[in-house]
Design an enzyme around this catalytic site. Sequence first.
Site, mmCIF file in Angstrom:
data_model
loop_
_atom_site.group_PDB
_atom_site.id
_atom_site.type_symbol
_atom_site.label_atom_id
_atom_site.label_comp_id
_atom_site.label_asym_id
_atom_site.label_seq_id
_atom_site.Cartn_x
_atom_site.Cartn_y
_atom_site.Cartn_z
ATOM 1 C CG ASP A 123 76.650 22.529 46.437
ATOM 2 O OD1 ASP A 123 77.146 21.623 45.743
ATOM 3 O OD2 ASP A 123 76.543 23.695 46.026
ATOM 4 C CE1 TYR A 145 77.814 29.934 40.371
ATOM 5 C CE2 TYR A 145 77.848 27.690 39.531
ATOM 6 C CZ TYR A 145 77.522 29.026 39.382
ATOM 7 O OH TYR A 145 76.905 29.456 38.226
#
Length: 652
Positions: free
Chosen positions: A297, A381
């Site tokens: 990420d 998420y």
Amino acid sequence: MTAHPLDRLTAEEIAHNRDILDRAGLIGPATRFPLVMLVEPPKHEVLSWQEDDPWNRCVRTTLLDRDTGAVSEVVASLTHDKVVSRRDVDVTAEGQPPIMGEEFQLVEKILWQDPGWRAAMARRGLDEPERIRVSALSAGCFDIPGEDGRRLVRCLSFLQLDGSDNVWAHPIDGVVAYVDLITGDVVELIDDGIFPLPAERADFELRAENRPVRDTQKPIEISQPEGPSFTVDGNIVRWENWQFRIGFDQVEGLTLHQIGFEDGGRLRPIVYRASVAEMVVPYGDPSPVRFWQNYFDAGEYSLGKEANSLELGCDCLGEIHYFDAVIADDDGNPRTIRNAICMHEEDVGVLWKHTDMYNGSSSTRRQRRLVISFFITVGNYDYGFYWYLYLDGTIELDCKATGVVFASAYPGPRADGSLYPWASEIAPGVGAPFHQHLFSARLDMMVDGVGNAVDEVDAVRVPVGPENPYGNAFTRRATRIRRESEGARTADGSVGRTWHVVNPERRNRMGQPVGYALIPEGQPTLLADPSSSIAKRAAFTTRHLWVTAQHDAERYPSGQYVNQNPGTTGIDTWIRADRDLDGQDLVLWHTFGLTHFPRPEDWPIMPVDHTGFVMKPVGFFDQNPALDVPAPRSSHCHTTESTAAADACSCH
């Protein structure tokens, strides 16, 4: 010019950087800016810098040509108003720049127009491409023929029933498209079979038409009538005995610099720079359409770019101070994220307490902490990163995972009656593949100075013998980590393993070296096979701790360009130098995280799950540094006189 070499880039500086590159002829119609980052001066220069000293303010920019795929790296001096260096990036050997926002939108257009993909959707009874939302996901590196040098994403799809529908509830499983972001080609289309499409809605915003919202909660209001206890001067924060600098960049997001604690009239350094330098989400489903699912990420998606604008009363509660974050957009222009960083104080219960039967005293003090946080959204998420500073010198990082789990179709039982072994069924026909969330905290240490060392400390059981005739004895063992070849360590909860960062040249009043202990959670490290692609690319996840000699260029544990990097530039390659660690300038890289076997209770939105670590002073202070905390004076605390102490308090 800004007031300090570590001050965050301003909008004016980002615009100035773009102007320098434009005048140098480096920007064309197809030029994009995946990375625009402050070049932090070397640590030794910052530590020796005095107010009003000049310095060269520089910005490093990664440029991508959207027409050709060529990547270059440019350093511009804002101080001298010119380009000072430029180099071409070998994307095959070094990796690709992060995926940019416009590329997510581009992929949908590519697939909606691709005959092969449309035919695959038609075989599933889906003939309205615009209702199909495409999740463009980082491709990784798997030695697949023909992929070298291409800028790729791998794409899974979801059906959106209407504009307010939760798309993650309707995975269109069994088909994946590999897309070249430069040429716009669908390089490969894999159709592994047709699975039932889950049709049940999974709205998590309750509305009158589906479920009433409970009405039993009474308001909780948190107020500080006299204002907060902290002060903010530009990027400098002072709170109680703590002082530090706020930083922010598009890869790591929030960074904390020069964290120190005032003790005996001196600001004592503890951590020079603290950040979450990477986080990876490896998935455990080996099926043909999912074996490649591993997301970095920070390195692949620039998590700082995905920071939320926080809202009072929702994301933050109390007397809040917000910091805006300024980053560069895909065209190199400044973009401000309002209220990206939230800072406030929290009461967290009892700090210390004692009722003494001999002198009749009863004393209580309240613990409080300073919270510095930000939240990001990366696809499905959401993650919150909360740094806590406590009155007693403790430092803590709490990472909060929430959002929507990445869904798949859930196959029925196998022929032998066994269940699908790689995912949970979380709703009828909806699967959620097993996965991990593994973070790397980069802690550039400076415990009372730059000459530090690390001791691995274990509890030790002692067998019955002449020195332990009754078998009750136990002790501890400290082992010095002397070189980088010894510095890749694994936690062990069975012996309460901690790592103490000490300064051999600084002693407390007992003659012991001052130190801080890193206390790990000790959850599983990477569960993928050591020979796997992800184990090579995210080598940092294979150990709980790595200790390296400080090097300003070693900023990210999987290297600078993580996207499609084969695993040749990470922390496991740095330690081959086997540098000395005893009494040196050190960096700790701590791996921690969650192993997620999703539950039905995680659907349709996941309650926050927590992971993190704690750092506690061990001999850093000569005694409890919170003895001077005053007795509580809240209206909820009733102070009474006692025979021996006037600060006895019964607090709720």
